[in-house]
Design an enzyme around this catalytic site. Structure first.
Site, short mmCIF file in Angstrom:
data_model
loop_
_atom_site.label_atom_id
_atom_site.label_comp_id
_atom_site.label_asym_id
_atom_site.label_seq_id
_atom_site.Cartn_x
_atom_site.Cartn_y
_atom_site.Cartn_z
N TYR A 125 42.04 40.78 42.12
CA TYR A 125 41.17 39.70 42.58
C TYR A 125 41.99 38.60 43.25
O TYR A 125 41.69 38.18 44.38
CB TYR A 125 40.39 39.13 41.39
CG TYR A 125 39.47 37.98 41.74
CD1 TYR A 125 38.16 38.21 42.14
CD2 TYR A 125 39.91 36.66 41.66
CE1 TYR A 125 37.31 37.15 42.45
CE2 TYR A 125 39.08 35.61 41.98
CZ TYR A 125 37.77 35.86 42.37
OH TYR A 125 36.94 34.81 42.68
N LYS A 129 42.20 37.48 47.38
CA LYS A 129 41.98 36.09 47.80
C LYS A 129 43.19 35.56 48.56
O LYS A 129 43.05 34.86 49.58
CB LYS A 129 41.69 35.21 46.58
CG LYS A 129 40.36 35.48 45.90
CD LYS A 129 39.18 35.09 46.77
CE LYS A 129 37.88 35.15 46.00
NZ LYS A 129 36.71 34.79 46.84
#
Length: 229
Positions: A125, A129
């Site tokens: 994750y 990003k």
């Protein structure tokens, strides 16, 4: 007299819904365009809603010219269904919108990222990003503003265990996470949205600016933002 126009993507999400309301109340914007996949209930004289399939954006964006783009897109691996599907939203879709709108003359791009975003992170994750942030820096916006909130608090349509736990533990976390640890405190989605619209008017209006989560509730702390060339 207001002359600027804004495009918001992700207006039906948690932060996006609040961001849309803040934009509509902001006298600096003469018009707001919401790019959505599904109906959203808000109506306003300043608001134009454009429906689009996110795998075929160019026809929907034809003729749309704005000064600022507010990108509030974001999902989870669980909701997306796979890591690849998650990446399609949080990286590919964000970058595609940024590139298309820059070609149409948009000057400023504001995006919701995440605390801990790092293209070299071991956590998938955070790595996606970070890759998204890095890619956006190469699109060519005169001004790029990246907001990195911590755990979000607010009422979602879907249940997210981590955010529910964060809500319950907020009073304790506020006592424990102070000083340098303040950026790890959970933050209200509405506060993130208001902050996002506020910094759109901040100086300097050029360069790359990264805002960590602890700045959201303490706007005066924006002097500590990370300005990147």
């Amino acid at each position: 007299m207001a002359t600027k126009k804004a495009l918001i993507v992700g207006a039906t999400g948690l932060i996006g819904g609040y961001c849309l309301q803040a934009l509509l109340k902001d006298p600096a914007y003469a018009g707001v365009i919401a790019l959505v996949r599904s109906p959203q209930p808000t109506t306003h004289l300043k608001l134009k809603t454009v429906y689009a399939r996110f795998d075929n954006l160019e026809p929907a964006l034809a003729g749309i010219e704005v000064h600022d783009v507010f990108c509030c897109l974001g999902t989870t691996i669980k909701k997306a269904g796979s890591q690849q599907a998650f990446r399609e939203v949080d990286f590919t879709l964000v970058l595609t919108i940024a590139e298309l709108m820059r070609k149409k003359g948009a000057i400023q791009f504001l995006v919701i990222s995440s605390m801990g975003a790092d293209k070299n992170a071991k956590v998938f994750y955070s790595r996606v990003k970070g890759e998204m942030e890095t890619a956006l820096k190469h699109v060519g916006y005169p001004c790029l503003r990246i907001i990195r909130p911590s755990l979000l608090l607010g009422s979602r349509k879907e249940f997210r265990l981590g955010e529910k736990v964060g809500t319950l533990l907020t009073p304790v976390l506020q006592l424990l996470l102070r000083g340098p640890l303040g950026k790890y405190q959970p933050v209200q989605a509405e506060a993130v949205a208001r902050f996002m619209v506020m910094v759109a008017h901040q100086e300097p209006s050029s360069g790359v600016h990264v805002y960590e989560s602890d700045m959201i509730c303490r706007p005066k702390g924006m002097k500590r933002q990370k300005d990147q060339k």
